[in-house]
Motif scaffolding. Structure first.
Motif, short mmCIF file in Angstrom:
data_model
loop_
_atom_site.label_atom_id
_atom_site.label_comp_id
_atom_site.label_asym_id
_atom_site.label_seq_id
_atom_site.Cartn_x
_atom_site.Cartn_y
_atom_site.Cartn_z
N LEU A 175 0.82 -1.21 0.00
CA LEU A 175 0.00 0.00 0.00
C LEU A 175 0.86 1.26 0.00
CD1 LEU A 175 -2.84 -1.05 2.46
CD2 LEU A 175 -2.94 -0.87 -0.02
N LEU A 176 1.98 1.19 0.73
CA LEU A 176 2.82 2.38 0.86
C LEU A 176 3.77 2.55 -0.32
CD1 LEU A 176 3.61 2.22 4.66
CD2 LEU A 176 2.02 3.74 3.49
N ALA A 177 3.81 1.54 -1.20
CA ALA A 177 4.71 1.64 -2.36
C ALA A 177 4.39 2.90 -3.16
CB ALA A 177 4.58 0.40 -3.23
N GLY A 178 3.11 3.27 -3.17
CA GLY A 178 2.68 4.45 -3.92
C GLY A 178 3.26 5.74 -3.36
N CYS A 179 3.55 5.76 -2.06
CA CYS A 179 4.07 6.97 -1.43
C CYS A 179 5.46 7.31 -1.94
CB CYS A 179 4.13 6.81 0.08
SG CYS A 179 2.52 6.45 0.79
N ALA A 180 6.24 6.27 -2.22
CA ALA A 180 7.63 6.50 -2.59
C ALA A 180 7.81 6.57 -4.10
CB ALA A 180 8.50 5.39 -2.03
N ALA A 181 6.76 6.24 -4.86
CA ALA A 181 6.90 6.21 -6.31
C ALA A 181 7.11 7.63 -6.85
CB ALA A 181 5.66 5.60 -6.95
N PRO A 182 8.15 7.82 -7.67
CA PRO A 182 8.37 9.15 -8.22
C PRO A 182 7.23 9.55 -9.16
CG PRO A 182 9.87 7.56 -9.22
CD PRO A 182 9.12 6.83 -8.15
N VAL A 183 6.99 10.85 -9.26
CA VAL A 183 5.95 11.35 -10.16
C VAL A 183 6.42 11.13 -11.60
CG1 VAL A 183 4.69 13.40 -10.90
CG2 VAL A 183 5.24 13.08 -8.49
N LYS A 184 5.58 10.52 -12.41
CA LYS A 184 5.94 10.26 -13.80
C LYS A 184 5.81 11.56 -14.61
CE LYS A 184 6.18 5.71 -13.38
NZ LYS A 184 7.49 5.07 -13.37
N PRO A 185 6.55 11.63 -15.74
CA PRO A 185 6.52 12.88 -16.51
C PRO A 185 5.11 13.31 -16.91
CG PRO A 185 8.23 11.43 -17.35
CD PRO A 185 7.49 10.66 -16.30
N TRP A 186 4.22 12.34 -17.17
CA TRP A 186 2.88 12.70 -17.63
C TRP A 186 1.93 12.99 -16.47
CZ3 TRP A 186 5.10 7.89 -18.02
CH2 TRP A 186 4.51 6.86 -17.31
N GLN A 187 2.44 12.92 -15.23
CA GLN A 187 1.58 13.17 -14.07
C GLN A 187 1.87 14.52 -13.42
OE1 GLN A 187 2.81 9.74 -11.86
NE2 GLN A 187 1.11 8.48 -12.57
N ARG A 188 2.59 15.39 -14.14
CA ARG A 188 3.05 16.63 -13.50
C ARG A 188 2.06 17.78 -13.65
NH1 ARG A 188 9.02 16.12 -15.77
NH2 ARG A 188 9.67 14.36 -14.51
N GLU A 189 0.84 17.46 -13.97
CA GLU A 189 -0.16 18.49 -14.26
C GLU A 189 -0.20 19.57 -13.17
OE1 GLU A 189 -3.91 16.79 -15.14
OE2 GLU A 189 -4.74 18.71 -15.80
N LEU A 190 -0.41 19.17 -11.92
CA LEU A 190 -0.54 20.16 -10.85
C LEU A 190 0.80 20.80 -10.52
CD1 LEU A 190 -3.04 18.27 -8.53
CD2 LEU A 190 -3.52 20.16 -10.08
N LEU A 191 1.87 20.00 -10.62
CA LEU A 191 3.20 20.53 -10.32
C LEU A 191 3.62 21.57 -11.35
CD1 LEU A 191 4.98 17.20 -9.36
CD2 LEU A 191 4.20 18.98 -7.82
N ALA A 192 3.03 21.51 -12.55
CA ALA A 192 3.41 22.43 -13.62
C ALA A 192 2.69 23.77 -13.52
CB ALA A 192 3.11 21.80 -14.98
#
Lengths: 162, 70
Positions: B13-30
């Protein structure tokens, strides 16, 4: 024992490998804005330029007009340009399409299913897929001046007979 | 098997916490408001003031300072 497949699944999830030159393009299907089916497998025999883009990605928007003119110019010779939009908000994607004047088919992939299958290294990333369905060129990122290399890769793929 | 199940589930379940943001998931970060420095000019002015006033403590790796003329 249930442990082994679980750990294997974890490992596999961590190392989804990127689609690279020489590999067959993943067989994906979706629908475009008009609801028409877009299936990569149906496009064997044509050269496909598959462009992953989003409205929040500035170089993606810079590239779209170039791809539009490529589509218009090379379509009669066997090129099909397909966009894959990764916006979660469809309205933003539609606005960007209107502003850039891109009219080639666009598959909307808010969940990133296509992006995951290709394991994009960057945004934007585009792929030249030859007539037999093999990836021939990966365009990672876009800067002014990259058009020449993209065009050369497409021209080379167009010259081949299926 | 059973004592292993809980940590295994947690790891999954926690694996998702450490997964880096993928290039196509940067919508909000952009989004512009997500930038570390929203306004490049204001940031440059702030930095100039900061290293002038705090130069004596070696800020931004330069010794000295004080006049703001460097």
């Amino acid at each position: 024992m249930i442990r082994t497949p679980l750990w294997a699944a974890l490992l596999f999830a961590a190392s989804a490998s990127a689609a690279t030159v020489g590999q067959p393009a993943p067989a994906l299907a979706g629908t475009d804005a008009g609801g028409a089916a877009v299936k990569l497998a149906d496009l064997r025999g044509r050269v496909v330029y598959l462009d992953f883009w989003a409205s929040w990605c500035a170089p993606c928007l810079q590239a779209l007009p170039h791809y539009q003119s490529l589509a218009r110019e090379l379509e009669p010779r066997g090129l099909t340009v397909i966009g894959v939009n990764l916006d979660r908000d469809r309205a933003l994607a539609d606005r960007a399409l209107k502003r850039t004047g891109a009219s080639f088919p666009v598959v909307f992939d808010p969940a990133g299913r296509w992006a995951q299958a290709f394991a994009l290294p960057a945004m934007p990333t585009s792929y030249v897929i030859d007539r037999s369905g093999t990836i021939r060129h990966v365009q990672s990122g876009f800067r002014a001046g990259d058009e020449a290399a993209i065009r050369a890769a497409i021209e080379a793929a167009l010259k081949e007979t299926p | 098997m059973k004592p292993l199940a809980a940590p295994l589930l947690a790891a999954l379940l926690l694996a998702g916490c450490a997964a880096p943001v993928k290039p196509w998931q940067r919508e909000l970060l952009a989004r512009p408001e997500m930038a570390l420095e929203g306004d490049a000019l204001a940031a440059a002015q702030r930095k100039q003031t900061e290293f002038s006033k705090e130069g004596s403590s070696g800020d931004t790796a330069l010794a000295g300072g004080g006049c703001g003329c460097n």
